[in-house]
Design an enzyme around this catalytic site. Sequence first.
Site, short mmCIF file in Angstrom:
data_model
loop_
_atom_site.label_atom_id
_atom_site.label_comp_id
_atom_site.label_asym_id
_atom_site.label_seq_id
_atom_site.Cartn_x
_atom_site.Cartn_y
_atom_site.Cartn_z
N PRO A 140 0.83 -1.21 -0.03
CG PRO A 140 -0.04 -1.13 2.41
CD PRO A 140 0.85 -2.06 1.41
CB CYS A 141 3.15 2.72 -2.50
SG CYS A 141 2.22 2.51 -3.95
CG HIS A 142 -2.87 3.32 -1.02
ND1 HIS A 142 -2.66 2.28 -1.22
CD2 HIS A 142 -3.92 3.32 0.25
CE1 HIS A 142 -3.45 1.45 -0.26
NE2 HIS A 142 -4.08 2.19 0.47
#
Length: 187
Positions: A144-146
């Site tokens: 989850p780089c978001h």
Amino acid sequence: MTTLLAAILDTPAGPLTVVLDAEGIVRVSGFGPFDETVERLPADVRAAGVQRLDPDALEAVGPGPAAVVDAVRAYAAGHVGALDTVPVAQPGGPFQQELWRAMRAIPPGATVSYTALAAAAGRPAAVRAAGGACARNLVAPFVPCHRIVRSSGQIGGYYFGPGPKRALLAHEEAARGATLESASASA
């Protein structure tokens, strides 16, 4: 390597292309067009080919692919931790792998700065490397780089643009809020 499998699944951030192997290990995923997502695979992995299926057909392939389809559907339904244990594989050096592991440890609905991500991976001064790991992440939103934002709290960049990043963060925050409200009501 054998032919990879792929499907486009619905999410709160829009259609998500997921490319995985027959065991259910996600190799690349994203919110862009199907062909562009497949092109992000390393050439040697892509050379074996990618078979596109509808979600139900992918689910019928076996327990690994079924688990990935189920996890994405559960995530979309508000079980925002459902993607956390989906197996992924992507090329990268040891520190990139450590940064990606640190990203997966960030709880849904939370965000951390690039600085905090670098510290969580054991190298507090490696802020640029943290940003680079986000940019090279092939398996968003499973890694989850978001959930990584600027130190100022501003949303920052996202490979697929700010719209999907905002949608994912809003979905996770709403689900987390609903979980907290539910826990308060039953206490």
